[in-house]
Design an enzyme around this catalytic site. Structure first.
Site, PDB file in Angstrom:
ATOM      1  N   ALA A  65     -16.900 -26.752 -12.465  1.00 34.74           N
ATOM      2  CA  ALA A  65     -17.800 -27.841 -12.831  1.00 34.74           C
ATOM      3  C   ALA A  65     -16.946 -28.955 -13.429  1.00 34.74           C
ATOM      4  O   ALA A  65     -15.833 -28.711 -13.906  1.00 34.74           O
ATOM      5  CB  ALA A  65     -18.828 -27.338 -13.834  1.00 34.74           C
ATOM      6  N   GLY A 109     -17.147 -22.831 -11.884  1.00 33.57           N
ATOM      7  CA  GLY A 109     -18.282 -23.106 -11.004  1.00 33.57           C
ATOM      8  C   GLY A 109     -17.893 -23.070  -9.532  1.00 33.57           C
ATOM      9  O   GLY A 109     -18.744 -22.808  -8.672  1.00 33.57           O
ATOM     10  N   GLU A 112     -18.076 -19.529  -8.634  1.00 35.47           N
ATOM     11  CA  GLU A 112     -19.501 -19.168  -8.630  1.00 35.47           C
ATOM     12  C   GLU A 112     -20.202 -19.705  -7.380  1.00 35.47           C
ATOM     13  O   GLU A 112     -21.031 -19.022  -6.777  1.00 35.47           O
ATOM     14  CB  GLU A 112     -20.172 -19.695  -9.899  1.00 35.47           C
ATOM     15  CG  GLU A 112     -19.670 -18.959 -11.143  1.00 35.47           C
ATOM     16  CD  GLU A 112     -20.120 -19.613 -12.441  1.00 35.47           C
ATOM     17  OE1 GLU A 112     -19.941 -20.845 -12.584  1.00 35.47           O
ATOM     18  OE2 GLU A 112     -20.651 -18.900 -13.305  1.00 35.47           O
ATOM     19  N   GLU A 132     -13.473 -20.230 -17.840  1.00 32.61           N
ATOM     20  CA  GLU A 132     -14.295 -20.947 -18.836  1.00 32.61           C
ATOM     21  C   GLU A 132     -13.936 -20.571 -20.263  1.00 32.61           C
ATOM     22  O   GLU A 132     -14.072 -21.371 -21.182  1.00 32.61           O
ATOM     23  CB  GLU A 132     -15.785 -20.648 -18.596  1.00 32.61           C
ATOM     24  CG  GLU A 132     -16.378 -21.312 -17.357  1.00 32.61           C
ATOM     25  CD  GLU A 132     -16.269 -20.466 -16.105  1.00 32.61           C
ATOM     26  OE1 GLU A 132     -15.437 -19.533 -16.062  1.00 32.61           O
ATOM     27  OE2 GLU A 132     -17.024 -20.748 -15.156  1.00 32.61           O
TER      28      GLU A 132
END
Ligand code: CO8
Length: 258
Positions: A65, A109, A112, A132
């Site tokens: 992200a 992300g 993911e 993260e």
């Protein structure tokens, strides 16, 4: 439809989406996730498309992200924003198969997102991870849930708690990816797999996907019942008659509901 953060093209019956923010290693921001979701939904409702591929570039599938966009978020920003909620979920509602072709980094992300697809074909350059923890947060789009299901509790804990990266060979051994191929063959391999899938009868492809996904939601007996009902219902299709007749007559099937 014009997009700014992705490139979209059609290759026969395959819809291809390239994540396209190379200056930030395809960091996933609000706009990109919205555009990706829209492109996938359009392909999903297009009768001429049978399967999709998502890819990045040689250096990154997606490095996570967008940290710059998140850096100053407050609790309420995160809790209320579309970015952190709905538009990351669109891909879960796509009914036709979606393959991730991963070259380079698939982190946070990005890892993911790859795990939200139906399967991952990766390059020998691929690096997966959930770093993260190094940012003082945890995965927020399924990393702690899909990773233990895809690999193992031990490896999921290792990756999420240490933040270390996993290379392609380890990812294949762990079962995260279905195939590892040389980097310059990765996208072609994924498009070829999507082309094979798109040539089959579409109802059976969609039901196979739906049925396998059920394996991760409930009990074995519920999953078996679901599979059985899907199996039964395919005998109502012309393509089942054609597929089996073609086998018996030793010819290639000519599926109508592709
Ligand atoms: N966000 C924003 N920008 C990024 C990101 C990112 N995730 N990753 C890389 N970039 C930018 C860098 O800042 C750099 O920009 P600039 O040239 O302006 O300095 C550019 O991309 C190139 O990156 P590097 O110079 O760092 O390239 P290196 O080859 O040296 O390093 C790495 C590559 C190792 C991938 C490094 O860039 C890195 O560690 N990136 C961050 C990885 C990371 O921490 N990802 C997790 C992010 S958090 C997350 O994903 C939470 C998901 C929650 C989703 C919830 C939704 C519901």
């Amino acid at each position: 439809m014009t997009y700014e953060t992705i490139l979209v093209e059609t290759l026969g019956k395959v819809g291809l989406v390239r994540l396209n923010r190379p200056q930030v290693l395809n960091a996933l921001n609000d706009q990109l996730m919205t555009e990706l979701g829209q492109a996938l939904m359009d392909f999903d409702s297009d009768d001429n498309i049978g399967a999709m591929v998502i890819t990045g570039n040689d250096k990154a599938f997606a490095a996570g992200a967008d940290i710059g966009a998140m850096a100053t978020f407050t609790y309420m920003d995160v809790y209320k924003s579309e970015y952190i909620t709905r538009n990351w979920e669109t891909i879960r509602n796509i009914r036709k198969p979606v393959i991730a072709a991963v070259r380079g980094f698939a982190l946070g992300g990005g890892c993911e997102l790859a795990m939200m697809t139906d399967f991952i074909i990766c390059a020998d350059t691929a690096k997966f991870g959930q770093p993260e923890i190094k940012l003082g947060i945890i995965p927020g789009a399924g990393g702690t849930q899909r990773l233990p299901r895809a690999i193992s509790k031990a490896k999921a804990m290792d990756l999420c708690l240490t933040g270390r990266l996993m290379d392609a060979a380890e990812a294949e051994r762990a079962g995260l990816v279905s195939r590892v191929v040389p980097a310059d063959k990765c996208l072609d391999e994924a498009i070829e797999a999507a082309t094979v899938i798109a040539a089959y009868s579409n109802p059976s492809v969609m039901m196979a996907k739906e049925s396998i996904n059920r394996a991760f939601e409930g009990s074995l007996s519920e999953g078996m019942l679901f599979e059985r009902r899907m199996f039964h219902s395919l005998f109502a299709t012309e393509d089942q008659k054609e597929g089996m007749a073609a086998f018996v007559e030793k010819r290639k099937p000519d599926f109508k509901n592709k």
